[in-house]
Design a protein around this motif. Structure first.
Motif, PDB file in Angstrom:
ATOM      1  N   SER A   1       0.751  -1.333   0.068  1.00 25.82           N
ATOM      2  CA  SER A   1       0.066  -0.095   0.041  1.00 25.82           C
ATOM      3  C   SER A   1       0.766   1.085  -0.099  1.00 25.82           C
ATOM      4  CB  SER A   1      -1.006   0.026   1.279  1.00 25.82           C
ATOM      5  OG  SER A   1      -0.201   0.082   2.582  1.00 25.82           O
ATOM      6  N   ARG A   2       2.103   1.117   0.548  1.00 27.63           N
ATOM      7  CA  ARG A   2       2.965   2.157   0.337  1.00 27.63           C
ATOM      8  C   ARG A   2       4.081   2.169  -0.713  1.00 27.63           C
ATOM      9  NH1 ARG A   2       1.506   0.934   5.445  1.00 27.63           N
ATOM     10  NH2 ARG A   2       1.104   2.591   7.158  1.00 27.63           N
ATOM     11  N   SER A   3       4.239   1.410  -1.518  1.00 36.01           N
ATOM     12  CA  SER A   3       5.127   1.370  -2.367  1.00 36.01           C
ATOM     13  C   SER A   3       4.563   1.888  -3.865  1.00 36.01           C
ATOM     14  CB  SER A   3       5.418  -0.159  -2.832  1.00 36.01           C
ATOM     15  OG  SER A   3       5.809  -0.961  -1.816  1.00 36.01           O
ATOM     16  N   PRO A   4       5.756   2.403  -4.708  1.00 41.90           N
ATOM     17  CA  PRO A   4       5.156   3.057  -5.902  1.00 41.90           C
ATOM     18  C   PRO A   4       4.885   1.948  -7.015  1.00 41.90           C
ATOM     19  CG  PRO A   4       7.728   2.978  -5.648  1.00 41.90           C
ATOM     20  CD  PRO A   4       7.122   2.563  -4.510  1.00 41.90           C
ATOM     21  N   VAL A   5       3.937   2.508  -7.807  1.00 41.48           N
ATOM     22  CA  VAL A   5       3.388   1.643  -8.881  1.00 41.48           C
ATOM     23  C   VAL A   5       4.697   1.515  -9.827  1.00 41.48           C
ATOM     24  CG1 VAL A   5       1.989   1.530 -10.822  1.00 41.48           C
ATOM     25  CG2 VAL A   5       1.289   2.394  -8.707  1.00 41.48           C
ATOM     26  N   ASP A   6       4.844   0.159 -10.293  1.00 40.02           N
ATOM     27  CA  ASP A   6       5.557  -0.160 -11.328  1.00 40.02           C
ATOM     28  C   ASP A   6       5.114   0.222 -12.972  1.00 40.02           C
ATOM     29  OD1 ASP A   6       7.041  -1.542 -13.397  1.00 40.02           O
ATOM     30  OD2 ASP A   6       7.648  -3.238 -12.015  1.00 40.02           O
ATOM     31  N   PRO A   7       5.797   1.123 -13.519  1.00 37.83           N
ATOM     32  CA  PRO A   7       5.134   1.691 -14.726  1.00 37.83           C
ATOM     33  C   PRO A   7       4.861   0.676 -15.798  1.00 37.83           C
ATOM     34  CG  PRO A   7       7.604   2.184 -14.496  1.00 37.83           C
ATOM     35  CD  PRO A   7       7.090   1.730 -13.202  1.00 37.83           C
ATOM     36  N   VAL A   8       5.627  -0.690 -15.446  1.00 37.29           N
ATOM     37  CA  VAL A   8       5.307  -1.751 -16.523  1.00 37.29           C
ATOM     38  C   VAL A   8       4.257  -2.708 -16.301  1.00 37.29           C
ATOM     39  CG1 VAL A   8       6.383  -3.679 -17.497  1.00 37.29           C
ATOM     40  CG2 VAL A   8       7.921  -1.521 -17.159  1.00 37.29           C
ATOM     41  N   THR A   9       3.826  -2.915 -14.918  1.00 41.30           N
ATOM     42  CA  THR A   9       2.822  -3.885 -14.646  1.00 41.30           C
ATOM     43  C   THR A   9       1.694  -2.981 -14.085  1.00 41.30           C
ATOM     44  OG1 THR A   9       3.877  -4.113 -12.333  1.00 41.30           O
ATOM     45  CG2 THR A   9       4.422  -5.612 -14.078  1.00 41.30           C
ATOM     46  N   ASP A  10       1.799  -1.719 -13.747  1.00 43.67           N
ATOM     47  CA  ASP A  10       0.797  -0.929 -13.087  1.00 43.67           C
ATOM     48  C   ASP A  10       0.422  -1.447 -11.848  1.00 43.67           C
ATOM     49  OD1 ASP A  10       0.662   0.978 -15.080  1.00 43.67           O
ATOM     50  OD2 ASP A  10      -0.762  -0.170 -16.404  1.00 43.67           O
ATOM     51  N   LYS A  11       1.220  -2.066 -10.978  1.00 43.88           N
ATOM     52  CA  LYS A  11       1.061  -2.780  -9.912  1.00 43.88           C
ATOM     53  C   LYS A  11       2.266  -2.238  -8.949  1.00 43.88           C
ATOM     54  CE  LYS A  11      -0.614  -7.044 -11.990  1.00 43.88           C
ATOM     55  NZ  LYS A  11      -0.237  -8.285 -12.311  1.00 43.88           N
ATOM     56  N   PRO A  12       1.899  -2.166  -7.765  1.00 45.23           N
ATOM     57  CA  PRO A  12       2.920  -1.919  -6.611  1.00 45.23           C
ATOM     58  C   PRO A  12       4.289  -2.747  -6.850  1.00 45.23           C
ATOM     59  CG  PRO A  12       0.930  -2.530  -5.401  1.00 45.23           C
ATOM     60  CD  PRO A  12       0.693  -2.967  -6.899  1.00 45.23           C
ATOM     61  N   LYS A  13       5.325  -2.051  -6.783  1.00 43.60           N
ATOM     62  CA  LYS A  13       6.552  -2.767  -7.047  1.00 43.60           C
ATOM     63  C   LYS A  13       6.672  -3.884  -6.007  1.00 43.60           C
ATOM     64  CE  LYS A  13       9.041   0.798  -9.406  1.00 43.60           C
ATOM     65  NZ  LYS A  13      10.284   1.686  -9.574  1.00 43.60           N
TER      66      LYS A  13
END
Length: 340
Positions: free
Chosen positions: A125-137
């Motif tokens: 919930s605190r991790s940035p979004v991975d631009p490739v997967t659009d999910k938390p890193k």
């Protein structure tokens, strides 16, 4: 007199207007896109899956304990110990101490799995979004190990009393009759331990047991997440039974290797009569067996941990799949941190 301009007013077409509006409209960055909310599974899933696995692998756990605590002319091999139990105690002897084993999973495994998954959810919930997967890193390996170690330590303390009972009840039948404790079941054992040895007996060996629990959870849960993530991303495997089986098998190998020395110490401390310090116990073991004691019983330990780890994670993934289907989340992809 009004003077009209000779410069023609440019006519703006609808196409140009939309193009201009699109250029001036604020653009949403990937970082501002809403993150996909992780699925929050029930806290007790890990304990339930581990209890189911314990019912399958308990005979292997029993053989491992007997090998680690063998004395005199007791068999020295796994097959010999297995046959010795069958000859002397029958088929039911292979499930000696099952009630304590289930109590251990309900306390120890529920705690460690629950805290570990909760920490991963909080991190997601605190991790940035991975631009490739659009999910938390996904968390790094050191972070997974740290979270698993904390979870395992707390779980080790929570399940210590049940662990002492588990070792004693499995080891009891191999002792001479005058040294046997003859606990009827886990409840009887807990009451007698408190009455005969005091409340402190519930925390006997809590130090090595917590250390072992931290090492077990770090090498089992964290490695499972890493192996599964690697198989999905690098090997291109699907999130299916084959991936779960392979990941859990490899996690079992890592867990057996890491925890073998700690497991031997824990078993000796919990099954010993009297109050012998760990330092004195290690000195005695080294004097009698040398460095070989560190991996004594590794094969039966792996043959127990391998199937136990495989069964636990297969049952756990089944719990998760059923939960997603029941909640109507079957089509929603889980973030990398949760499914790793």
């Amino acid at each position: 007199m009004e003077v009209k301009s000779s410069v023609p007013t440019p006519v703006v077409t609808g196409k140009e207007t939309s193009k201009r509006d699109s250029n001036t409209a604020p653009k949403m960055s990937l970082s501002s896109q809403p993150k996909q909310k992780p699925i929050h599974y029930p806290f007790w899933f890990g304990g339930s899956a581990s209890s189911m696995a314990a019912c399958v692998t308990h005979p292997l756990d029993l053989v491992k304990v007997r090998l680690q605590t063998r004395t005199g002319s007791m068999p020295t091999t796994m097959s010999g110990t297995f046959l010795h139990i069958l000859r002397n105690n029958g088929l039911t002897g292979l499930y000696s101490g099952l009630s304590a084993s289930l109590l251990r999973q309900i306390t120890y495994s529920t705690t460690r799995f629950g805290i570990y998954e909760e920490l991963k959810s909080q991190l997601a919930s605190r991790s940035p979004v991975d631009p490739v997967t659009d999910k938390p890193k996904a968390p790094s390996l050191p972070m997974l190990i740290a979270m698993a170690s904390v979870s395992g330590t707390i779980g080790g303390v929570a399940g210590n009393a049940a662990d002492v009972l588990n070792v004693r009840m499995q080891h009891d039948a191999s002792l001479p009759e005058h040294k046997r404790r003859d606990y009827k079941h886990a409840g009887d054992g807990l009451i007698r331990m408190i009455r005969e040895e005091g409340v402190g007996s519930l925390f006997r060996g809590v130090g090595p047991n917590s250390l072992r629990a931290a090492a077990m959870t770090a090498s089992q849960l964290a490695s499972y997440d890493i192996f599964k993530r690697t198989l999905l991303r690098v090997a291109g495997m699907e999130d299916n039974l084959a991936t779960h089986f392979t990941s859990s098998f490899l996690a079992g190998v890592v867990a057996a290797t890491v925890t073998s020395p700690i497991d031997v110490i824990k078993t000796r401390v919990m099954s010993a009569h009297g109050n012998q310090s760990i330092t004195h116990l290690l000195g005695d073991i080294y004097a009698k067996e040398g460095l070989k004691w560190m991996f004594k019983g590794w094969v039966p330990s792996f043959l127990r941990l391998g199937p136990q780890t495989i069964c636990t994670f297969l049952f756990l993934e089944s719990h998760r799949k059923f939960y997603r289907r029941f909640k109507g989340l079957e089509e929603q992809e889980l973030p990398a941190v949760a499914k790793a």
